[in-house]
Write an enzyme that holds these catalytic residues in place. Structure first.
Site, short mmCIF file in Angstrom:
data_model
loop_
_atom_site.label_atom_id
_atom_site.label_comp_id
_atom_site.label_asym_id
_atom_site.label_seq_id
_atom_site.Cartn_x
_atom_site.Cartn_y
_atom_site.Cartn_z
N ASP A 89 -6.44 0.84 1.05
CA ASP A 89 -5.65 2.02 1.44
C ASP A 89 -6.46 3.04 2.23
O ASP A 89 -6.35 4.25 2.01
CB ASP A 89 -5.04 2.69 0.19
CG ASP A 89 -4.14 1.76 -0.56
OD1 ASP A 89 -3.52 0.91 0.08
OD2 ASP A 89 -4.06 1.90 -1.79
N GLN A 106 -6.69 -5.19 1.58
CA GLN A 106 -7.44 -4.73 0.40
C GLN A 106 -8.75 -4.06 0.82
O GLN A 106 -8.80 -3.45 1.87
CB GLN A 106 -7.70 -5.88 -0.59
CG GLN A 106 -6.46 -6.33 -1.36
CD GLN A 106 -5.51 -7.17 -0.55
OE1 GLN A 106 -5.88 -8.20 -0.01
NE2 GLN A 106 -4.27 -6.76 -0.45
N GLY A 152 -0.37 -2.97 1.64
CA GLY A 152 0.63 -2.03 2.15
C GLY A 152 -0.02 -1.27 3.27
O GLY A 152 -0.89 -0.43 3.03
N HIS A 153 0.31 -1.61 4.49
CA HIS A 153 -0.34 -1.01 5.66
C HIS A 153 0.66 -0.12 6.39
O HIS A 153 1.68 -0.58 6.89
CB HIS A 153 -0.87 -2.11 6.58
CG HIS A 153 -1.96 -2.93 5.95
ND1 HIS A 153 -2.56 -3.99 6.56
CD2 HIS A 153 -2.55 -2.82 4.73
CE1 HIS A 153 -3.47 -4.50 5.74
NE2 HIS A 153 -3.48 -3.81 4.63
N LYS A 208 -6.31 1.02 7.33
CA LYS A 208 -6.51 -0.18 8.16
C LYS A 208 -5.32 -0.37 9.08
O LYS A 208 -5.47 -0.72 10.25
CB LYS A 208 -6.68 -1.42 7.27
CG LYS A 208 -7.89 -1.38 6.37
CD LYS A 208 -7.98 -2.60 5.47
CE LYS A 208 -6.90 -2.73 4.44
NZ LYS A 208 -6.90 -1.68 3.39
P1 GDP Z 1 -4.20 0.63 4.53
O1 GDP Z 1 -3.71 -0.13 3.36
O2 GDP Z 1 -5.68 0.59 4.65
O3 GDP Z 1 -3.51 0.26 5.81
O4 GDP Z 1 -3.84 2.15 4.24
P2 GDP Z 1 -2.42 2.70 3.72
O5 GDP Z 1 -1.44 2.60 4.81
O6 GDP Z 1 -2.10 2.09 2.41
O7 GDP Z 1 -2.80 4.20 3.41
C1 GDP Z 1 -3.33 5.05 4.38
C2 GDP Z 1 -2.39 6.25 4.53
O8 GDP Z 1 -3.05 7.27 5.24
C3 GDP Z 1 -1.15 5.93 5.35
O9 GDP Z 1 -0.09 6.70 4.86
C4 GDP Z 1 -1.53 6.37 6.77
O10 GDP Z 1 -0.41 6.76 7.53
C5 GDP Z 1 -2.40 7.57 6.46
N1 GDP Z 1 -3.50 7.83 7.40
C6 GDP Z 1 -4.25 6.95 8.10
N2 GDP Z 1 -5.23 7.59 8.77
C7 GDP Z 1 -5.09 8.90 8.47
C8 GDP Z 1 -5.84 10.07 8.82
O11 GDP Z 1 -6.83 10.03 9.51
N3 GDP Z 1 -5.39 11.26 8.30
C9 GDP Z 1 -4.30 11.34 7.47
N4 GDP Z 1 -3.94 12.53 7.02
N5 GDP Z 1 -3.59 10.25 7.13
C10 GDP Z 1 -4.00 9.05 7.61
P1 IMO Z 2 -4.21 -2.61 1.13
O1 IMO Z 2 -4.32 -3.78 2.08
C1 IMO Z 2 -5.23 -0.94 -2.72
C2 IMO Z 2 -5.40 -3.68 -6.12
C3 IMO Z 2 -4.33 -3.52 -7.19
C4 IMO Z 2 -5.10 -3.96 -8.42
C5 IMO Z 2 -5.97 -5.10 -7.89
C6 IMO Z 2 -5.39 -6.48 -8.11
O2 IMO Z 2 -2.98 -1.82 1.26
O3 IMO Z 2 -5.46 -1.79 1.19
P2 IMO Z 2 -3.40 -7.81 -6.94
O4 IMO Z 2 -1.94 -7.50 -6.84
O5 IMO Z 2 -4.08 -7.98 -5.64
O6 IMO Z 2 -3.69 -8.94 -7.88
O7 IMO Z 2 -4.03 -6.51 -7.65
O8 IMO Z 2 -6.10 -4.87 -6.49
N1 IMO Z 2 -4.90 -3.86 -4.75
C7 IMO Z 2 -4.92 -2.91 -3.81
N2 IMO Z 2 -5.32 -1.63 -3.87
N3 IMO Z 2 -4.81 -1.45 -1.57
C8 IMO Z 2 -4.43 -2.73 -1.47
O9 IMO Z 2 -4.13 -3.32 -0.31
C9 IMO Z 2 -4.45 -3.52 -2.64
N4 IMO Z 2 -4.12 -4.81 -2.92
C10 IMO Z 2 -4.42 -5.01 -4.20
O10 IMO Z 2 -3.91 -2.19 -7.28
O11 IMO Z 2 -5.95 -2.95 -8.83
MG MG Z 3 -2.48 0.12 1.69
#
Ligand code: GDP
Ligand code: IMO
Ligand code: MG
Length: 498
Positions: free
Chosen positions: A21, A251, A48-49, A24
């Site tokens: 999170d 992840q 969850g991207h 990416k």
């Molecule tokens: P990922 O799993 O690595 O793709 O990240 P997620 O999408 O789960 O979580 C990142 C969150 O931060 C998302 O809601 C993005 O829209 C947001 N985001 C990404 N880069 C930035 C940033 O530089 N600043 C802020 N405020 N939000 C960001």
């Molecule tokens: P992105 O790509 C954050 C965590 C889960 C749990 C552990 C094992 O959005 O960064 P699983 O369902 O994979 O067996 O869960 O890994 N986890 C993540 N945490 N971002 C993710 O993906 C994750 N995918 C799995 O919360 O702790």
């Molecule tokens: Mg994510």
């Protein structure tokens, strides 16, 4: 996008240096303008991207984050290492279509292992005691089947007879497990929408074999047939042909099955080696790795050690207690500012979570919040390389002071660790991935004054506040890395290339 960084590169990867999170999705979407191929290689719908374009938000789980460029002929690939759940992909395609985006240039590896309904049930059932806090997407049970040679593959969708034959064999052992389950608990899990409200299960036969075969080899197979390919061959060929390839990590390295914090991990290697392999390439094929690092705080969703967590154990328990974004808004929105400046780290953590909108894109769970941990970051950089992309740096604007963890003090009982005695009170500089040790590590911090200027519109590194740049220099010096990209907001253009 600044072109210099990518000028001499052909294969680049986006990998997370923390617990996921980290943004990416945003980076992959941004870099997709440059790439010809965008390839996912690890994890599955546990990811969850989030991508934000002109205030519109997309959250993708399985489909690569380059999909918004499909109409420009960019090819999005789901590689051989991905835990493939056909139902989730079909839903994602449907959502895109509803938004006016037709998917044409998607490829799915014929070799990717297939998530089946019982994987979802087992995942949710087994994650109740000694809880990891999985996403419930069947990831652990599927990869377990893969290594124990009991999984089906995407290619089997295309061959109903083979699908049936394999499932007949594998399902018998599953029935034994299913039979031993607490029926009440199992039924409650089955009522979940991801399990189609129990559609595949039946009181007498437990798994409704015919329904699984029917849906997978007819409906899913028909929808997905046009996309199924030998993607490893395609990606290798694309590399030979000089096409630009972007590998999309899922992840984070601290969750990797090979490098993550033990027990509290996902089940694939989401660091650079695993990613390259899952895409059909080798690590040495990758010319540049964007080591995505949230700063100057970090998050973790689910259970497991997190030495710098604001509020420590209290925060872990609080986040585990089904708090939602709505709950926090109701309870704290009117005192957010006060909490951001609170001396109580638990309160400050809640405020940073709200400020950063740190709620899971897959599960909606509250993400645990802590200060940036350089011991963990250095460890991840040894695996993924020295190039860092810092994200979400705008979130801490307005804080009086920023704390950064440089070492740990071990507070547990004396134990043997890597052939040496680890004594209570000793300093730890190298990240120990064993959770029983990490849970007993107390962080040592360096403190920095914060900044108050709005940085979300800054385009050039030089214009960032001096206090901000001092922290950047400190991190580079401490880790020996190079901070090449800084993300100051969720939108594409809120990105500074140094
Ligand atoms: P990922 O799993 O690595 O793709 O990240 P997620 O999408 O789960 O979580 C990142 C969150 O931060 C998302 O809601 C993005 O829209 C947001 N985001 C990404 N880069 C930035 C940033 O530089 N600043 C802020 N405020 N939000 C960001
Ligand atoms: P992105 O790509 C954050 C965590 C889960 C749990 C552990 C094992 O959005 O960064 P699983 O369902 O994979 O067996 O869960 O890994 N986890 C993540 N945490 N971002 C993710 O993906 C994750 N995918 C799995 O919360 O702790
Ligand atoms: Mg994510």
């Amino acid at each position: 996008m600044k072109k210099e960084l990518l000028a001499d590169k052909q294969v680049v990867a986006v990998v997370c240096n923390q617990w996921g999170d980290t943004g990416k999705g945003k980076l992959v979407d941004l870099l997709s303008e440059w790439a010809d191929y965008i390839v996912r290689g690890t994890g599955g719908a546990n990811a969850g991207h989030t991508i934000v374009v002109n205030d519109k938000k997309f959250a993708f789980h399985l489909i690569p984050s380059g999909i918004l460029y499909d109409n420009l002929g960019k090819i999005n690939v789901i590689g051989r290492g991905v835990a493939f759940d056909p139902k989730i992909l079909i839903e994602e395609i449907y959502i895109l279509e509803k938004n006016g985006l037709q998917v044409h240039n998607l490829l799915i590896s014929h070799e990717a292992p297939l998530v089946l309904p019982y994987h979802l049930l087992f995942d949710r059932y087994s994650d109740r005691s000694e809880k990891v806090g999985t996403t419930g997407r069947g990831i652990g049970p599927l990869y377990s089947d893969y290594v124990s040679r009991n999984s089906l593959f995407v290619n089997d969708l295309l061959n109903p007879e083979i699908f049936k034959e394999k499932l007949t064999k594998y399902v018998e052992s599953k029935r034994i497990i299913l039979n031993s389950m607490n029926k009440e608990v199992a039924e409650k899990i089955l009522s979940h929408k991801h399990l189609l409200n129990g559609f595949f299960f039946n009181k007498d036969t437990i798994i409704d074999f015919d329904k699984v075969v029917d849906l997978y080899t007819k409906e899913y197979s028909e929808k997905l047939r046009p996309f199924i390919e030998n993607t490893s061959k395609v990606v290798k060929q694309a590399r030979k042909n000089g096409s630009k390839i972007l590998l999309e990590g899922a992840q984070g390295t601290l969750l990797s099955i090979d490098y993550g914090t033990t027990k509290y991990q996902t089940s694939s290697d989401c660091a650079i080696e695993g990613l390259a392999k899952g895409c059909g390439l080798k690590e040495k094929d990758v010319d540049y790795v964007f080591g995505i690092t949230k700063a100057f705080f970090m998050t973790r969703v689910g259970n497991g050690p997190f030495p710098t967590e604001l509020g420590g154990k209290k925060s872990e328990e609080y986040c585990d207690s089904s708090q939602t974004k709505n709950d926090e808004e109701t309870n704290y929105a009117n005192k957010l500012e006060e909490m951001l400046h609170s001396n109580d780290e638990f309160e400050k953590g809640i405020a940073i979570r709200m400020q950063g909108n740190e709620y899971g894109a897959t599960t909606g769970r509250t993400r645990r919040v802590g200060w940036l941990d350089l011991v963990a970051l250095k460890y991840a950089m040894q695996i993924n390389g020295p190039n860092l992309t810092l994200t979400k740096v705008d979130v801490l604007t307005g804080l009086d002071k920023i704390k950064i963890c440089t070492d740990y003090t071990y507070q547990g009982k004396e134990i043997d660790y890597a052939g040496r005695s680890l004594k209570t009170g000793s300093t730890i500089k190298e990240f120990p991935r064993f959770s029983e040790i990490l849970y007993n590590c107390e962080p040592v911090y360096e403190e920095f004054p914060g900044w108050t200027e709005d940085i979300t519109k800054i385009k050039n590194y030089g214009n960032l506040p001096e206090n901000f740049k001092k922290i950047i220099s400190f991190i580079e010096e401490y880790t020996g890395g190079s901070i090449d990209v800084i993300s100051v907001g969720p939108e594409r253009e809120q990105t500074i290339f140094r």
